[in-house]
Scaffold this active site. Structure first.
Site, PDB file in Angstrom:
ATOM      1  N   TYR A 184       1.227  -1.728  -0.381  1.00 29.82           N
ATOM      2  CA  TYR A 184       0.185   0.103  -0.251  1.00 29.82           C
ATOM      3  C   TYR A 184       0.675   1.378   0.120  1.00 29.82           C
ATOM      4  CZ  TYR A 184       0.728   0.610   5.442  1.00 29.82           C
ATOM      5  OH  TYR A 184       1.407   1.032   6.457  1.00 29.82           O
ATOM      6  N   CYS A 185       0.404   2.424  -0.622  1.00 31.60           N
ATOM      7  CA  CYS A 185       1.097   4.229  -0.289  1.00 31.60           C
ATOM      8  C   CYS A 185      -0.423   4.493  -0.538  1.00 31.60           C
ATOM      9  CB  CYS A 185       2.327   3.595  -1.968  1.00 31.60           C
ATOM     10  SG  CYS A 185       1.256   3.511  -3.060  1.00 31.60           S
ATOM     11  N   THR A 186       0.194   5.960  -0.158  1.00 32.28           N
ATOM     12  CA  THR A 186      -0.722   7.041  -0.528  1.00 32.28           C
ATOM     13  C   THR A 186      -1.813   6.369  -1.645  1.00 32.28           C
ATOM     14  OG1 THR A 186       1.033   8.754  -0.415  1.00 32.28           O
ATOM     15  CG2 THR A 186      -0.929   9.584  -0.556  1.00 32.28           C
ATOM     16  N   CYS A 191       2.594   1.618  -4.377  1.00 29.23           N
ATOM     17  CA  CYS A 191       2.199   0.156  -4.179  1.00 29.23           C
ATOM     18  C   CYS A 191       1.853  -0.883  -5.182  1.00 29.23           C
ATOM     19  CB  CYS A 191       1.675  -0.516  -2.853  1.00 29.23           C
ATOM     20  SG  CYS A 191      -0.270   0.796  -3.910  1.00 29.23           S
ATOM     21  N   ILE A 213      -4.516   3.898   0.533  1.00 36.21           N
ATOM     22  CA  ILE A 213      -4.664   4.916   1.845  1.00 36.21           C
ATOM     23  C   ILE A 213      -5.971   5.667   1.516  1.00 36.21           C
ATOM     24  CG2 ILE A 213      -4.521   5.743   3.450  1.00 36.21           C
ATOM     25  CD1 ILE A 213      -1.100   5.102   3.230  1.00 36.21           C
TER      26      ILE A 213
END
Length: 287
Positions: A184-186, A191, A213
């Site tokens: 996961y990432c922003t 990701c 996210i």
């Protein structure tokens, strides 16, 4: 008075002439009086820009007219163009600088060989089914995770995105090769690349949080698996998903809970630190 908005989106797609796309994007965003950051590469585009709502909508509509960007997945949030110092539109070898441009292939469907995409409900369902066997792997820089991350996430000691590739190649995450790993990432772009690199290294069950996210927080608020605030790359520095977001960051100077991130001790420097407002003010008085 127009409502200000910030949009975040990316698209992996082969771009035969990135410089032409860069110039076109510069003209579009400038004409709409937007500020923010646009990165174009042979692999696609990565965008975070803000401005008045009608202008942002106009920019998004025009961007979608290019066939490769017709289905861009746009995440909207509150904010203004003033949250960014200026408009920056650059052409680079990668839209996220892992230093792996030769190892990443893209087609019209995105990154080739990446992990299985899961929406927020599917992520929750996976955890319900597999419990603590699920590994959340944070694809961001370590400083971002200090104020917010998924519950029990693995947070690599990465100062830059390039560090993630080095840690992966050094076997830092190999203990999780046979477990379900959710990257996961922003917003999803980092990701997506990381998931493909994990698959390439032989990880057996790799997923990526579709929309990052930003989407999970919008759909789940602070009543799911996310904890804390989301770091963002503009003047806001962080955003919350509800009025009851827990504060999990700790001031590096005094230790009290805070979600504040700042260039510290040099306000014009490049070193970001989790530091409370009171310590920033005290340091200023000491100078």
């Amino acid at each position: 008075m127009a409502t200000p908005k910030i949009v975040l989106f990316y698209k992996f797609a082969p771009l035969p002439d990135p410089e032409a796309i860069r110039l076109w994007q510069l003209a579009l965003a400038s004409a709409s009086d937007l500020r923010g950051r646009i990165i174009v590469s042979p692999h696609g585009i990565n965008v975070t820009v803000g401005g008045d709502l009608p202008d942002v909508k106009k920019y998004v509509r025009a961007t979608r007219q290019y066939p490769a960007f017709a289905d861009i997945d746009v995440k909207w949030s509150s904010g203004t163009g003033a949250d960014f110092p200026r408009l920056s539109v650059k052409s680079r070898p990668e839209i996220v600088t892992f230093g792996a441009s030769s190892r990443i292939r893209v087609d019209a469907d995105g990154v080739v060989g990446g992990g299985v995409r899961l929406d927020p409900a599917e992520v929750d369902a996976l955890v319900d089914q597999r419990g603590d066997d699920v590994v959340f792997l944070d694809g961001r820089n370590a400083i971002e995770a200090q104020i917010g991350h998924f519950r029990n996430a693995v947070v690599p000691a990465a100062q830059t995105t390039r560090d993630l590739l080095r840690l992966l190649d050094d076997g830092e995450f190999d203990d999780y090769r046979d477990r379900p790993v959710v990257t996961y990432c922003t917003g999803g772009v980092r990701c997506e690349v990381l998931s493909a690199l994990l698959v390439d290294r032989g990880f057996s069950e790799v997923y990526q949080l579709d929309g990052g996210i930003a989407r999970y927080g919008r759909e789940r608020g602070d009543d799911g698996l996310w904890e804390g605030s989301m770091y963002v790359f503009d003047g806001r520095m962080s955003v919350d998903f509800s009025d009851h977001a827990p504060v999990i960051g700790q001031c590096a100077r005094c230790g009290i809970p805070t979600k504040n991130i700042a260039n510290f001790p040099d306000v014009d420097g490049r070193d970001l630190v989790v530091v409370c407002d009171a310590c920033v003010a005290e340091h200023s008085r000491e100078q």
